[in-house]
Motif scaffolding. Structure first.
Motif, PDB file in Angstrom:
ATOM      1  N   ALA A 128       0.829  -1.208   0.000  1.00  0.00           N
ATOM      2  CA  ALA A 128       0.000   0.000   0.000  1.00  0.00           C
ATOM      3  C   ALA A 128       0.862   1.255   0.000  1.00  0.00           C
ATOM      4  CB  ALA A 128      -0.932  -0.006   1.213  1.00  0.00           C
ATOM      5  N   GLN A 129       1.959   1.214   0.738  1.00  0.00           N
ATOM      6  CA  GLN A 129       2.870   2.360   0.745  1.00  0.00           C
ATOM      7  C   GLN A 129       3.490   2.559  -0.634  1.00  0.00           C
ATOM      8  OE1 GLN A 129       5.649   1.748   3.924  1.00  0.00           O
ATOM      9  NE2 GLN A 129       4.122   2.044   5.520  1.00  0.00           N
ATOM     10  N   GLY A 130       3.829   1.447  -1.296  1.00  0.00           N
ATOM     11  CA  GLY A 130       4.371   1.550  -2.642  1.00  0.00           C
ATOM     12  C   GLY A 130       3.361   2.130  -3.618  1.00  0.00           C
ATOM     13  N   ALA A 131       2.109   1.689  -3.498  1.00  0.00           N
ATOM     14  CA  ALA A 131       1.059   2.204  -4.376  1.00  0.00           C
ATOM     15  C   ALA A 131       0.824   3.689  -4.139  1.00  0.00           C
ATOM     16  CB  ALA A 131      -0.237   1.422  -4.149  1.00  0.00           C
ATOM     17  N   LEU A 132       0.881   4.091  -2.879  1.00  0.00           N
ATOM     18  CA  LEU A 132       0.674   5.499  -2.556  1.00  0.00           C
ATOM     19  C   LEU A 132       1.819   6.359  -3.089  1.00  0.00           C
ATOM     20  CD1 LEU A 132      -0.972   7.676  -1.183  1.00  0.00           C
ATOM     21  CD2 LEU A 132       0.113   7.067   0.985  1.00  0.00           C
ATOM     22  N   ALA A 133       3.039   5.877  -2.926  1.00  0.00           N
ATOM     23  CA  ALA A 133       4.193   6.619  -3.440  1.00  0.00           C
ATOM     24  C   ALA A 133       4.123   6.743  -4.960  1.00  0.00           C
ATOM     25  CB  ALA A 133       5.487   5.928  -3.018  1.00  0.00           C
ATOM     26  N   ALA A 134       3.708   5.658  -5.631  1.00  0.00           N
ATOM     27  CA  ALA A 134       3.591   5.688  -7.090  1.00  0.00           C
ATOM     28  C   ALA A 134       2.515   6.674  -7.530  1.00  0.00           C
ATOM     29  CB  ALA A 134       3.277   4.288  -7.613  1.00  0.00           C
ATOM     30  N   ALA A 135       1.400   6.702  -6.800  1.00  0.00           N
ATOM     31  CA  ALA A 135       0.322   7.630  -7.139  1.00  0.00           C
ATOM     32  C   ALA A 135       0.750   9.074  -6.910  1.00  0.00           C
ATOM     33  CB  ALA A 135      -0.923   7.304  -6.315  1.00  0.00           C
ATOM     34  N   GLU A 136       1.505   9.308  -5.839  1.00  0.00           N
ATOM     35  CA  GLU A 136       2.035  10.650  -5.574  1.00  0.00           C
ATOM     36  C   GLU A 136       2.933  11.098  -6.727  1.00  0.00           C
ATOM     37  OE1 GLU A 136       1.650  12.824  -3.146  1.00  0.00           O
ATOM     38  OE2 GLU A 136       1.109  11.815  -1.277  1.00  0.00           O
ATOM     39  N   GLU A 137       3.798  10.199  -7.169  1.00  0.00           N
ATOM     40  CA  GLU A 137       4.717  10.527  -8.258  1.00  0.00           C
ATOM     41  C   GLU A 137       3.957  10.778  -9.556  1.00  0.00           C
ATOM     42  OE1 GLU A 137       8.182  11.294 -10.353  1.00  0.00           O
ATOM     43  OE2 GLU A 137       7.811  11.197  -8.189  1.00  0.00           O
ATOM     44  N   ALA A 138       2.958   9.936  -9.838  1.00  0.00           N
ATOM     45  CA  ALA A 138       2.164  10.108 -11.056  1.00  0.00           C
ATOM     46  C   ALA A 138       1.409  11.429 -11.040  1.00  0.00           C
ATOM     47  CB  ALA A 138       1.182   8.942 -11.204  1.00  0.00           C
ATOM     48  N   ALA A 139       0.888  11.803  -9.879  1.00  0.00           N
ATOM     49  CA  ALA A 139       0.173  13.073  -9.770  1.00  0.00           C
ATOM     50  C   ALA A 139       1.113  14.251 -10.005  1.00  0.00           C
ATOM     51  CB  ALA A 139      -0.487  13.181  -8.397  1.00  0.00           C
ATOM     52  N   SER A 140       2.312  14.161  -9.454  1.00  0.00           N
ATOM     53  CA  SER A 140       3.288  15.242  -9.638  1.00  0.00           C
ATOM     54  C   SER A 140       3.671  15.388 -11.108  1.00  0.00           C
ATOM     55  CB  SER A 140       4.543  14.961  -8.800  1.00  0.00           C
ATOM     56  OG  SER A 140       4.239  14.975  -7.429  1.00  0.00           O
ATOM     57  N   GLN A 141       3.897  14.257 -11.773  1.00  0.00           N
ATOM     58  CA  GLN A 141       4.284  14.301 -13.184  1.00  0.00           C
ATOM     59  C   GLN A 141       3.146  14.839 -14.052  1.00  0.00           C
ATOM     60  OE1 GLN A 141       5.738  10.467 -14.393  1.00  0.00           O
ATOM     61  NE2 GLN A 141       7.554  10.559 -13.085  1.00  0.00           N
ATOM     62  N   ALA A 142       1.915  14.398 -13.758  1.00  0.00           N
ATOM     63  CA  ALA A 142       0.771  14.862 -14.542  1.00  0.00           C
ATOM     64  C   ALA A 142       0.539  16.357 -14.342  1.00  0.00           C
ATOM     65  CB  ALA A 142      -0.476  14.073 -14.154  1.00  0.00           C
ATOM     66  N   GLU A 143       0.721  16.815 -13.114  1.00  0.00           N
ATOM     67  CA  GLU A 143       0.549  18.244 -12.838  1.00  0.00           C
ATOM     68  C   GLU A 143       1.617  19.064 -13.557  1.00  0.00           C
ATOM     69  OE1 GLU A 143      -0.500  21.055  -8.992  1.00  0.00           O
ATOM     70  OE2 GLU A 143       0.526  19.139  -8.683  1.00  0.00           O
ATOM     71  N   TRP A 144       2.847  18.575 -13.535  1.00  0.00           N
ATOM     72  CA  TRP A 144       3.945  19.275 -14.214  1.00  0.00           C
ATOM     73  C   TRP A 144       3.702  19.324 -15.719  1.00  0.00           C
ATOM     74  CZ3 TRP A 144       7.638  17.821 -17.857  1.00  0.00           C
ATOM     75  CH2 TRP A 144       8.706  18.727 -18.031  1.00  0.00           C
ATOM     76  N   ALA A 145       3.127  18.225 -16.272  1.00  0.00           N
ATOM     77  CA  ALA A 145       2.885  18.155 -17.713  1.00  0.00           C
ATOM     78  C   ALA A 145       1.600  18.868 -18.125  1.00  0.00           C
ATOM     79  CB  ALA A 145       2.825  16.695 -18.159  1.00  0.00           C
ATOM     80  N   GLY A 146       0.788  19.263 -17.161  1.00  0.00           N
ATOM     81  CA  GLY A 146      -0.477  19.913 -17.477  1.00  0.00           C
ATOM     82  C   GLY A 146      -1.506  18.962 -18.059  1.00  0.00           C
ATOM     83  N   ASP A 147      -1.403  17.680 -17.716  1.00  0.00           N
ATOM     84  CA  ASP A 147      -2.319  16.652 -18.230  1.00  0.00           C
ATOM     85  C   ASP A 147      -3.461  16.478 -17.231  1.00  0.00           C
ATOM     86  OD1 ASP A 147      -3.628  14.361 -19.062  1.00  0.00           O
ATOM     87  OD2 ASP A 147      -1.790  13.302 -19.611  1.00  0.00           O
ATOM     88  N   LYS A 168      -6.425  15.041 -17.411  1.00  0.00           N
ATOM     89  CA  LYS A 168      -7.045  13.718 -17.309  1.00  0.00           C
ATOM     90  C   LYS A 168      -6.189  12.776 -16.468  1.00  0.00           C
ATOM     91  CE  LYS A 168      -8.999   9.990 -20.133  1.00  0.00           C
ATOM     92  NZ  LYS A 168      -9.266   9.526 -21.524  1.00  0.00           N
ATOM     93  N   SER A 169      -4.888  12.758 -16.750  1.00  0.00           N
ATOM     94  CA  SER A 169      -3.990  11.897 -15.978  1.00  0.00           C
ATOM     95  C   SER A 169      -3.898  12.356 -14.530  1.00  0.00           C
ATOM     96  CB  SER A 169      -2.593  11.886 -16.608  1.00  0.00           C
ATOM     97  OG  SER A 169      -2.629  11.297 -17.890  1.00  0.00           O
ATOM     98  N   LEU A 170      -3.961  13.665 -14.319  1.00  0.00           N
ATOM     99  CA  LEU A 170      -3.895  14.195 -12.957  1.00  0.00           C
ATOM    100  C   LEU A 170      -5.107  13.750 -12.144  1.00  0.00           C
ATOM    101  CD1 LEU A 170      -2.552  15.954 -10.828  1.00  0.00           C
ATOM    102  CD2 LEU A 170      -3.716  17.940 -11.821  1.00  0.00           C
ATOM    103  N   ALA A 171      -6.285  13.795 -12.765  1.00  0.00           N
ATOM    104  CA  ALA A 171      -7.496  13.360 -12.062  1.00  0.00           C
ATOM    105  C   ALA A 171      -7.412  11.879 -11.703  1.00  0.00           C
ATOM    106  CB  ALA A 171      -8.726  13.629 -12.923  1.00  0.00           C
ATOM    107  N   ALA A 172      -6.911  11.072 -12.645  1.00  0.00           N
ATOM    108  CA  ALA A 172      -6.782   9.635 -12.384  1.00  0.00           C
ATOM    109  C   ALA A 172      -5.766   9.368 -11.279  1.00  0.00           C
ATOM    110  CB  ALA A 172      -6.373   8.911 -13.667  1.00  0.00           C
ATOM    111  N   ALA A 173      -4.652  10.099 -11.306  1.00  0.00           N
ATOM    112  CA  ALA A 173      -3.616   9.903 -10.288  1.00  0.00           C
ATOM    113  C   ALA A 173      -4.115  10.332  -8.914  1.00  0.00           C
ATOM    114  CB  ALA A 173      -2.361  10.683 -10.667  1.00  0.00           C
TER     115      ALA A 173
END
Length: 208
Positions: free
Chosen positions: A130-149, A151-156
């Motif tokens: 669960a900690q790994g999944a949370l860390a991965a989701a945090e990273e995905a959200a950061s990348q999506a926000e940086w990219a201005g995506d 749809k991906s940000l909402a999913a993350a």
């Protein structure tokens, strides 16, 4: 991780017990489903929900108590008003949902306690995942926000919320299991956000 005996020797645990423990931990961390209320109960639920916003404190208290007593059949109605503009109604709805979910999960805790070390080991494995999944989701959200995506940000963000909820439940479960366990601190500010403390040591409880 479970603190094993000196020398790094991991205690042997029956594979079938591990399977049962893992299934129970997954069930504990899963959302508690609302059950469909019987036709005659629906009108009663509507009345109780209205009384959560009553001007009279005694009526609000009585409605909360009765909704909790009804159990999973009241979850649908309670969750529907959990974002009510009336702050007390929303707070009472959330409190009732939490009480019903806790009571529903209690038998799982009792069964896990009976499995002893297998339960702790299964919990630690799933907490790590669960900690790994949370860390991965945090990273995905950061990348999506940086990219201005957007749809991906909402999913993350949805994945982050789900992973955070699961991790909070597992942390809560760790405080109810009778054997000692410790919880490693995840990255960044997640420890504070999700209520995780470094190396939480659970006391041994006497049996019998």
């Amino acid at each position: 991780m479970v603190p094993f005996p000196p020398g790094g020797v991991q205690p042997a645990v029956d594979a079938r017990q591990m399977e049962r423990a893992a299934a129970l931990v997954r069930q504990y961390a899963a959302p508690v489903d609302a059950t469909e209320p019987a036709a005659e109960l629906k009108a009663r639920l509507r009345s109780l929900i209205r009384r959560l916003g009553s001007q009279r404190y005694a009526q609000r208290e009585a409605a909360s108590t009765e909704l909790i007593r009804i159990g999973p059949a009241a979850l649908g109605a309670l969750r529907a008003i959990s974002d009510s503009g009336d702050l007390e109604v929303a707070a009472r709805a959330w409190s009732a949902v939490a009480a019903i979910e806790s009571r529903t999960r209690r038998p799982l805790v009792d069964r896990l306690k009976q499995l002893g070390l297998a339960a702790v080991m299964a919990l630690n494995q799933q907490m790590s995942a669960a900690q790994g999944a949370l860390a991965a989701a945090e990273e995905a959200a950061s990348q999506a926000e940086w990219a201005g995506d957007a749809k991906s940000l909402a999913a993350a963000r949805a994945a982050r919320s789900a992973a955070g909820t699961r991790l909070r439940l597992l942390v809560r479960l760790s405080g109810q299991i009778a054997l000692p366990t410790s919880i490693p601190v995840p990255k960044s500010g997640m420890a504070t956000r999700y209520g995780i403390r470094p190396m939480v040591q659970m006391p041994l409880r006497r049996r019998g």
